[in-house]
Scaffold this active site. Structure first.
Site, short mmCIF file in Angstrom:
data_model
loop_
_atom_site.label_atom_id
_atom_site.label_comp_id
_atom_site.label_asym_id
_atom_site.label_seq_id
_atom_site.Cartn_x
_atom_site.Cartn_y
_atom_site.Cartn_z
N CYS A 1 8.02 -51.80 -11.36
CA CYS A 1 8.63 -50.48 -11.38
C CYS A 1 8.98 -50.13 -9.95
CB CYS A 1 7.65 -49.44 -11.91
SG CYS A 1 7.05 -49.83 -13.56
N ARG B 1 14.30 -52.87 -9.93
CA ARG B 1 12.91 -53.25 -10.20
C ARG B 1 12.50 -52.93 -11.64
NH1 ARG B 1 9.97 -53.99 -5.61
NH2 ARG B 1 8.07 -53.61 -6.77
N TRP C 1 9.74 -50.31 -15.70
CA TRP C 1 9.83 -51.49 -16.56
C TRP C 1 8.52 -51.49 -17.34
CZ3 TRP C 1 7.35 -56.16 -17.58
CH2 TRP C 1 8.13 -57.14 -18.21
N ASN D 1 3.25 -48.30 -9.89
CA ASN D 1 3.81 -49.63 -10.14
C ASN D 1 2.62 -50.58 -10.20
OD1 ASN D 1 5.33 -52.00 -10.18
ND2 ASN D 1 5.43 -52.09 -7.94
N GLY D 2 2.47 -51.27 -11.33
CA GLY D 2 1.34 -52.20 -11.46
C GLY D 2 0.64 -51.99 -12.80
N GLU E 1 18.83 -74.73 -12.56
CA GLU E 1 19.17 -73.43 -11.97
C GLU E 1 20.47 -72.89 -12.58
OE1 GLU E 1 17.71 -71.25 -10.52
OE2 GLU E 1 19.18 -70.02 -9.47
N LYS F 1 20.65 -69.35 -14.59
CA LYS F 1 21.56 -68.30 -14.15
C LYS F 1 22.43 -67.86 -15.32
CE LYS F 1 20.42 -67.35 -11.27
NZ LYS F 1 19.42 -67.33 -10.27
N GLU G 1 20.34 -66.04 -18.23
CA GLU G 1 19.73 -64.74 -17.95
C GLU G 1 20.75 -63.60 -17.85
OE1 GLU G 1 17.65 -64.09 -14.20
OE2 GLU G 1 18.80 -65.69 -13.28
N HIS H 1 17.23 -89.33 -26.15
CA HIS H 1 15.92 -89.28 -26.81
C HIS H 1 15.80 -88.07 -27.74
CE1 HIS H 1 14.58 -92.67 -24.50
NE2 HIS H 1 15.02 -92.08 -23.39
N LYS I 1 13.49 -57.31 -11.29
CA LYS I 1 13.63 -58.17 -10.12
C LYS I 1 12.31 -58.78 -9.68
CE LYS I 1 16.01 -59.77 -6.60
NZ LYS I 1 16.80 -60.97 -6.95
#
Ligand code: F6R
Length: 609
Positions: free
Chosen positions: A2, A27, A75, A101-102, A481, A485, A488, A504, A604
C-alpha cells in the site's frame, strides 16, 4: 503493498495528500482515503476504487479543510476492497486515525482481547486493531500510546497516525515496510517513498526498523522502540521530479522503456575506468572473492529472470556453480551454504517480502549477502553486507523494464570484476566485454528506434489467446521475461519454454496460427534455434523471431517476421534483446485496451508472503 503519506504544515493538507497518493498509486489501487483534522475533529473520507473516486468525493481536496492529515492507497490483504475496509482506519471514538502498509500478524489475538474489553469493530482489517489498541492505551499522549502498542503488535508495518486530541502531532512508525520522512521549512512529511514528496522537499530521513518519529510543523524527532531519542542523518535526493512524471508519454511503462539507455549509462559508466570494472568501496575482499566456491542468486519475478541470465553469465565468467532460486522457495528449501558461498539478492524495490526473508535466512546460515537494488535506503539494501545500486531512477509502472536492464548490467559488471580478481578469464576477453558494455546504451537506442515495426507486429497478433516464447540458454531466460511482461499487462496466456523441451509435451499445443516468439540471439545455438523454428512452423505456428542483424537473412527463410538487435558480446545479448519484447508486450496491451501501468491484481512492491 500500500502507499501511505502524511503531512503537517501550514497549507491545506487534502490536495497535498491527494497529489502524494497519486504518485504512490502504483503500490496499490483498490481503494483510497484520507483523514484530516479540520480544526475541531478528524474528518475521514475513503472509498473503494481508484484515487480518482476519492478525489471526486472530496472535490479535489477542497471539501476538507485542515493542515495535518494522513492518506492511503490500498492493495487489499485483510478484508476485501470496500469502503469500510479502506484506510484510514479509525478508533471507536473517531479520535485516532491510522494508515498502514504491511500486515499485523497477531491481529486476531489482539482483536479478541479488545472485543473482550467491549470494543466494537467496523472493518475486517488488521489495521483497525492498531487504531483501537492505540485508543485503548491512550491517556493524553499519542506518542506514548503508540510506543505501548508497538510492544504488542507483530508483523510488518509502516504506520502514519494522527490523533484529534493532539492535532499538531503526526506519528510515523516503521518495521519491515518502507517509510521515509521528508523535511521542509514549516512542514514535514511521512511517505512510503520519495516520489510522494519530492515535489516539496529533497531532504529525507530513512527510518530504521523499530523506530518511531514525531512530526510537527516545526520539526521531526526520531525515537527507538524505548522512546529514547535517536540522531538521524538527513540524505539529499538528487533526482528530478520529472523522473517520477510521465513527461509526455501515454504510460510510465513506455517512458521507462525509452529511458533504458540513459539508465544503463548511469549504472555502467561510473563503474568503468581505463577499460576495467572498478567497484569503489566494495565490501568484499580480494581473498574472499578468490576463495568463492559457489554463488546463489535469489529473487522474485523479473528480478529472478535477471538471475537466470546471471547464472549463465557468471558461470561462463567465473567457472563456479551458480544456483538461481526463487526467493519464495529459498527460505523453505534448507539451502546448503558455507563461508565460501555468496548470496546475491536482486530486487528493484528492495522491499519484496519473500526476497527479504530469503536474505535473512541466508544471513542466518552465515553467508555474505550482496544485493543489487534500485531503491536507495530500502530494507534489502540496508540489511546486505554489500549493495550495488542500479541507479535506474524511480520506476513507477508496475511491470518492470529499466530496473530489469540495469540489474542485468550490474550482474555483468560484477561478473567481470570478480573474473579479474579470480583471473578466470583472459584480459583480452574481459576488455572486449567491457568495451561492449560501454557501447550498450547506444546499441539499445538503435533497438528502440524499431518501435514502429514492433507496434505493427503487435497490431497483427494482439487478439491471440495464447502466445509461446521459446529459446535456449540465455535466450530461454530472456523468453521467460518476455512472456511474463506480456501476460502481466495484456492478460494473454503465455508460456516460455526451453526450446529443447517442446518435443517433450508442449508441441502438442501448436496448431494453425499459434503465435510463437522465437528468441534466437545466441550465436552458439543459432542452428538449434532455427531447427526449433522449423519444427513449430511445420505444425502451423506463426513465428516472430528475435535475432541479431547478421543472422536476419538466414532466419528470414523460416520466420514470418523478424526483429533484429545489433550484435554484441554474448554476455550482453539479453540486455539488447529484452527491449523488443518489452515493446511487444506494451503495444499488445495497448491495443487490447488494458490498464498498462496498473495491471489488475498486481502492485509494484510485494510486501506480503
Ligand atoms: C514484473 C515485476 C515483478 C517484480 C517482482 C520482484 O514486471 O515487476 O515480477 O520483478 O515482484 O520485485 P522486486 O524486484 O522489487 O523485488
Amino acid at each position: 503493498m500500500c502507499g501511505i503519506v502524511g503531512y503537517v504544515g501550514g497549507e491545506e493538507a487534502a490536495p497535498i495528500l491527494l497529489d502524494g497518493l497519486a504518485r504512490l498509486e502504483y503500490r496499490g489501487y483498490d481503494s483510497a482515503g484520507v483523514a484530516i483534522f479540520d480544526g475541531e475533529r478528524l474528518r475521514v473520507a475513503k472509498t473503494k476504487g481508484r484515487l480518482r473516486a476519492l478525489s471526486d468525493m472530496i472535490q479535489g481536496g477542497s471539501a476538507i479543510r485542515g493542515s495535518i492529515g494522513v492518506g492511503h492507497t490500498r492493495w487489499a490483504t485483510h478484508g476485501a476492497p470496500s469502503d469500510v475496509n479502506s484506510h484510514p482506519q479509525v478508533s471507536r471514538s473517531g479520535r485516532i486515525a491510522v494508515v498502514h502498509n504491511g500486515i499485523i500478524e497477531n491481529y486476531a489475538e489482539l482483536k479478541a482481547f479488545l472485543v473482550s474489553q467491549g470494543v466494537d469493530f467496523a472493518s475486517e482489517t488488521d489495521t483497525e486493531v492498531v487504531a483501537q489498541l492505540i485508543e485503548y492505551f491512550y491517556d493524553g499522549d499519542i506518542l506514548k500510546a503508540v510506543g505501548r502498542v508497538l510492544h504488542r503488535i507483530e508483523g510488518a508495518y509502516a504506520l502514519g497516525i494522527i490523533c484529534g486530541d493532539e492535532p499538531e502531532r503526526l506519528i510515523a512508525v516503521r518495521k519491515d515496510s518502507p517509510l521515509i520522512l521528508g523535511l521542509g521549512e514549516g512542514f514535514n512529511f511521512l511517505a512510503s517513498d520519495v516520489t510522494a514528496i519530492i515535489k516539496h522537499t529533497r531532504n529525507v530521513v530513512y527510518m530504521e526498523d523499530g523506530e518511531i518519529a514525531e512530526l510537527t510543523r516545526e520539526g521531526v524527532t526520531c525515537y527507538n522502540h524505548l522512546l529514547q531519542p535517536v540522531r538521524k542523518e538527513v540524505s539529499h535526493v538528487d533526482w528530478e521530479i520529472d523522473a517520477a512524471e510521465k513527461g509526455g508519454y501515454e504510460h510510465f511503462m513506455l517512458k521507462e522503456i525509452m529511458e533504458q539507455p540513459e539508465a544503463l549509462r548511469r549504472a555502467i559508466f561510473p563503474r568503468i575506468r581505463d577499460g576495467e570494472v572498478i567497484l569503489e568501496d566494495f565490501g568484499l575482499s580480494d581473498e574472499y572473492i578468490r576463495a568463492l566456491r559457489k554463488i546463489f542468486i535469489v529473487a522474485c519475478g523479473s528480478s529472478y529472470h535477471v538471475g537466470m541470465v546471471g547464472k549463465y553469465n557468471l558461470e561462463k565468467l567465473l567457472r563456479i556453480p551458480v544456483e538461481v532460486t526463487l526467493a519464495s522457495e529459498f527460505r523453505y528449501m534448507d539451502p546448503i551454504l558455507d563461508d565460501n558461498t555468496l548470496v546475491i539478492v536482486i530486487s528493484q524495490s528492495g522491499e519484496t517480502l519473500d526476497t527479504m526473508a530469503a536474505l535473512r535466512e541466508a544471513k542466518g546460515l552465515g553467508a555474505k549477502i550482496l544485493s543489487i537494488v534500485n531503491v536507495v535506503g530500502s530494507s534489502i539494501a540496508r540489511e546486505s553486507d554489500v549493495v550495488l545500486y542500479t541507479w535506474a531512477g524511480p520506476e513507477i509502472a508496475v511491470a518492470t523494464t529499466k530496473a530489469y536492464s540495469t540489474q542485468l548490467a550490474v550482474v555483468d559488471l560484477l561478473g567481470l570484476y570478480f573474473a579479474r580478481k579470480r583471473g578466470s578469464i583472459t584480459a583480452e576477453r574481459r576488455q572486449a566485454a567491457v568495451g561492449e558494455l560501454l557501447l550498450l546504451p547506444s546499441k539499445l537506442e538503435q533497438v528502440l528506434e524499431k518501435q514502429e515495426a514492433i507496434q505493427y507486429f503487435a497490431s497483427q497478433y494482439f487478439n491471440h489467446d495464447s502466445i509461446f516464447f521459446i529459446g535456449r540458454n540465455v535466450d530461454y531466460a530472456l523468453g521467460l521475461e518476455g512472456s511474463l511482461k506480456l501476460k502481466e499487462i495484456s492478460y494473454i496466456h503465455s508460456e516460455a519454454y526451453a526450446s529443447g523441451e517442446l518435443k517433450h509435451g508442449t508441441i502438442s499445443l501448436i496448431e494453425d496460427g499459434t503465435l510463437v516468439v522465437a528468441v534466437a540471439t545466441y550465436a552458439r545455438l543459432f542452428d538449434k534455434a532455427m531447427s526449433n523454428v522449423v519444427e513449430v512452423k511445420s505444425r502451423g505456428a506463426d513465428v516472430l523471431a528475435l535475432t541479431t542483424e547478421d543472422r536476419a537473412e538466414t532466419m528470414g527463410r523460416n520466420a514470418n517476421a523478424i526483429i533484429t538487435i545489433p550484435d554484441t558480446d554474448e554476455l550482453l545479448l539479453p540486455s539488447l534483446g529484452v527491449a523488443p519484447l518489452q515493446l511487444l508486450a506494451y503495444y499488445i496491451a495497448l491495443m487490447r485496451g488494458c490498464d498498462i501501468d496498473k495491471p489488475r491484481n498486481l502492485a509494484k512492491s510485494v510486501t506480503v508472503e
